[in-house]
Design a protein around this motif. Sequence first.
Motif, mmCIF file in Angstrom:
data_model
loop_
_atom_site.group_PDB
_atom_site.id
_atom_site.type_symbol
_atom_site.label_atom_id
_atom_site.label_comp_id
_atom_site.label_asym_id
_atom_site.label_seq_id
_atom_site.Cartn_x
_atom_site.Cartn_y
_atom_site.Cartn_z
ATOM 1 N N VAL A 104 0.798 -1.213 0.000
ATOM 2 C CA VAL A 104 0.000 0.000 0.000
ATOM 3 C C VAL A 104 0.838 1.275 0.000
ATOM 4 N N SER A 105 2.150 1.135 -0.022
ATOM 5 C CA SER A 105 3.000 2.307 0.175
ATOM 6 C C SER A 105 2.967 3.278 -1.002
ATOM 7 N N ASP A 106 2.567 2.794 -2.195
ATOM 8 C CA ASP A 106 2.617 3.674 -3.362
ATOM 9 C C ASP A 106 1.245 4.205 -3.767
ATOM 10 N N VAL A 107 0.224 3.999 -2.937
ATOM 11 C CA VAL A 107 -1.110 4.527 -3.239
ATOM 12 C C VAL A 107 -1.276 5.857 -2.519
ATOM 13 N N PHE A 108 -1.720 6.873 -3.266
ATOM 14 C CA PHE A 108 -1.780 8.221 -2.707
ATOM 15 C C PHE A 108 -2.989 8.958 -3.261
ATOM 16 N N GLY A 109 -3.721 9.612 -2.371
ATOM 17 C CA GLY A 109 -4.869 10.404 -2.785
ATOM 18 C C GLY A 109 -4.790 11.808 -2.231
ATOM 19 N N VAL A 110 -5.588 12.699 -2.783
ATOM 20 C CA VAL A 110 -5.657 14.086 -2.315
ATOM 21 C C VAL A 110 -7.117 14.413 -2.007
ATOM 22 N N TRP B 216 -9.952 3.598 4.185
ATOM 23 C CA TRP B 216 -10.283 2.373 4.904
ATOM 24 C C TRP B 216 -9.155 1.349 4.859
ATOM 25 N N ARG B 217 -8.302 1.435 3.844
ATOM 26 C CA ARG B 217 -7.170 0.500 3.762
ATOM 27 C C ARG B 217 -5.917 1.047 4.438
ATOM 28 N N GLY B 218 -6.028 2.211 5.065
ATOM 29 C CA GLY B 218 -4.885 2.758 5.790
ATOM 30 C C GLY B 218 -3.774 3.255 4.887
ATOM 31 N N GLN B 219 -4.150 3.771 3.719
ATOM 32 C CA GLN B 219 -3.159 4.256 2.774
ATOM 33 C C GLN B 219 -2.911 5.749 2.984
ATOM 34 N N GLU B 220 -2.154 6.356 2.103
ATOM 35 C CA GLU B 220 -1.648 7.720 2.319
ATOM 36 C C GLU B 220 -2.458 8.742 1.524
ATOM 37 N N GLY C 149 -5.327 14.605 6.954
ATOM 38 C CA GLY C 149 -4.455 13.842 6.074
ATOM 39 C C GLY C 149 -3.675 12.802 6.854
ATOM 40 N N ARG C 150 -3.184 11.815 6.130
ATOM 41 C CA ARG C 150 -2.258 10.819 6.671
ATOM 42 C C ARG C 150 -1.088 10.759 5.708
ATOM 43 N N LEU C 151 0.067 11.268 6.150
ATOM 44 C CA LEU C 151 1.227 11.382 5.270
ATOM 45 C C LEU C 151 2.418 10.641 5.855
ATOM 46 N N ASP C 152 3.148 9.937 4.992
ATOM 47 C CA ASP C 152 4.356 9.239 5.406
ATOM 48 C C ASP C 152 5.561 10.116 5.080
ATOM 49 N N ILE C 153 6.254 10.548 6.131
ATOM 50 C CA ILE C 153 7.408 11.433 5.986
ATOM 51 C C ILE C 153 8.571 10.822 6.757
ATOM 52 N N ASP C 154 9.665 10.553 6.038
ATOM 53 C CA ASP C 154 10.849 9.936 6.655
ATOM 54 C C ASP C 154 10.495 8.663 7.408
ATOM 55 N N GLY C 155 9.629 7.865 6.803
ATOM 56 C CA GLY C 155 9.311 6.559 7.377
ATOM 57 C C GLY C 155 8.325 6.579 8.532
ATOM 58 N N ARG C 156 7.760 7.743 8.822
ATOM 59 C CA ARG C 156 6.814 7.822 9.941
ATOM 60 C C ARG C 156 5.471 8.365 9.455
ATOM 61 N N ARG C 157 4.401 7.854 10.053
ATOM 62 C CA ARG C 157 3.055 8.255 9.656
ATOM 63 C C ARG C 157 2.610 9.472 10.462
ATOM 64 N N HIS C 158 2.295 10.551 9.725
ATOM 65 C CA HIS C 158 1.823 11.795 10.349
ATOM 66 C C HIS C 158 0.303 11.898 10.211
ATOM 67 N N ALA C 159 -0.375 12.191 11.309
ATOM 68 C CA ALA C 159 -1.816 12.479 11.313
ATOM 69 C C ALA C 159 -1.964 13.995 11.356
ATOM 70 N N ILE C 160 -2.482 14.562 10.282
ATOM 71 C CA ILE C 160 -2.458 16.018 10.086
ATOM 72 C C ILE C 160 -3.884 16.558 9.994
ATOM 73 N N ALA C 161 -4.109 17.713 10.600
ATOM 74 C CA ALA C 161 -5.401 18.408 10.469
ATOM 75 C C ALA C 161 -5.128 19.900 10.316
ATOM 76 N N THR C 162 -6.010 20.580 9.592
ATOM 77 C CA THR C 162 -5.835 22.014 9.346
ATOM 78 C C THR C 162 -6.891 22.819 10.114
ATOM 79 N N GLU C 163 -6.647 24.107 10.195
ATOM 80 C CA GLU C 163 -7.565 25.056 10.833
ATOM 81 C C GLU C 163 -8.967 24.925 10.218
ATOM 82 N N LYS C 164 -9.982 24.798 11.083
ATOM 83 C CA LYS C 164 -11.347 24.576 10.598
ATOM 84 C C LYS C 164 -12.023 25.837 10.066
ATOM 85 N N ARG C 165 -11.779 26.978 10.701
ATOM 86 C CA ARG C 165 -12.489 28.208 10.315
ATOM 87 C C ARG C 165 -11.948 28.714 8.980
#
Length: 386
Positions: free
Chosen positions: A6-12, A261-265, A275-291
């Motif tokens: 699953v490492s090469d599957v990426f969505g926006v 659902w498949r835990g991809q990036e 977002g869920r981004l893999d950076i330097d081998g680690r999974r980052h859970a990212i969220a942006t300002e809501k307003r």
Amino acid sequence: MSVADVSDVFGVYVHWPFCLSKCPYCDFNSHVRHAPVDEPRFTRAFAREIETTAARIGRRDVSSIFLGGGTPSLMQPHTVGAILDAIGRHWRVTGDVEVTLEANPTSVEAARFRGYRVAGVNRVSLGVQALDDASLQALGRLHSAREALDAVAIARTAFDRYSFDLIYARPGQTPQTWAQELKQAISEAAEHLSLYQLTIEPDTPFFGLHAAGKLKTPDEATARALYDVTQEVCAGQGLPSYEISNHARPGAECRHNLIYWRGQEYAGIGPGAHGRLDIDGRRHAIATEKRPEAWLMRVEDQGHGITTDDILNSEERADEFLLMGLRLAEGIDPERYRKLSGRPLDPDRIALLREEGAITVDSGGRLRVTQAGFPVLDAVVADLAA
């Protein structure tokens, strides 16, 4: 499916946060603005956040793009085109990319469908929600059932693929009336339906009405019967569930949502996006300002709207994989869980859940939740993760 698969599957995912009105059941990050939205300014901010994200994670092959909201069909087609162009400038978009736009089925928004197709959208998801006018009015929707069906007909001619949403377990709904509505929906839906059970969310108008006894939803037994009817009717009509709330003809599943659902990036762009981004081998859970306006100023000031950037440890990542993956009819590969967490799932718990009929394990080792287990999915996941 292994971790490597699953490492090469990426969505926006791109979040357009504006709506014409706020539905009384909705707890999404959506906002009503009575003055016109400055689309050019927001478009520049989307492009800037895409650029900053790409600089951080490097080149990726984008296989799916999802424009969600809010109500993305309030955007002008050229705005959508500019956002897609920005994605294409910074990442390689695959030739078979799935580009989905969520739309309200009003006649005004349906008139833009061909423009969205020219801009690059090839799949639309329509927020129909109900096929009778009384229910639509009760749900706070701005369209009629006739408008919705007309919009579906336009979508059918404008896009290669389309889907629509319905809400069930509505006040006064019976399994018989829901079965009839569902059969009508399937006759219009071609390949994909998202069917959500009405939930009463905190901080929504429905929550206050429900608490005051002014909004009566079906009791637990009726809600279960409505769920069972949903599964039976859809499977019988060739749209089996591939996820707890999503039904499709084989091969017509929403590829973007499968990434989640498949835990991809995936990258999350826009106000309140995750977002869920893999950076330097680690999974980052990212969220942006809501307003929206605060996000806009943050992006203009520093190139992104990120307010949360957590690195998930192995246990958190494995738990998320379990929570999301078991929503799917295809289930999960326990070996991938072991690789993520560093420990296997407890065989005694698996044996007990199998005995109770909540899960199955096939000859290849894949673990799946059964139809009997899906209504108590949270308990199944909690038991396996303990």
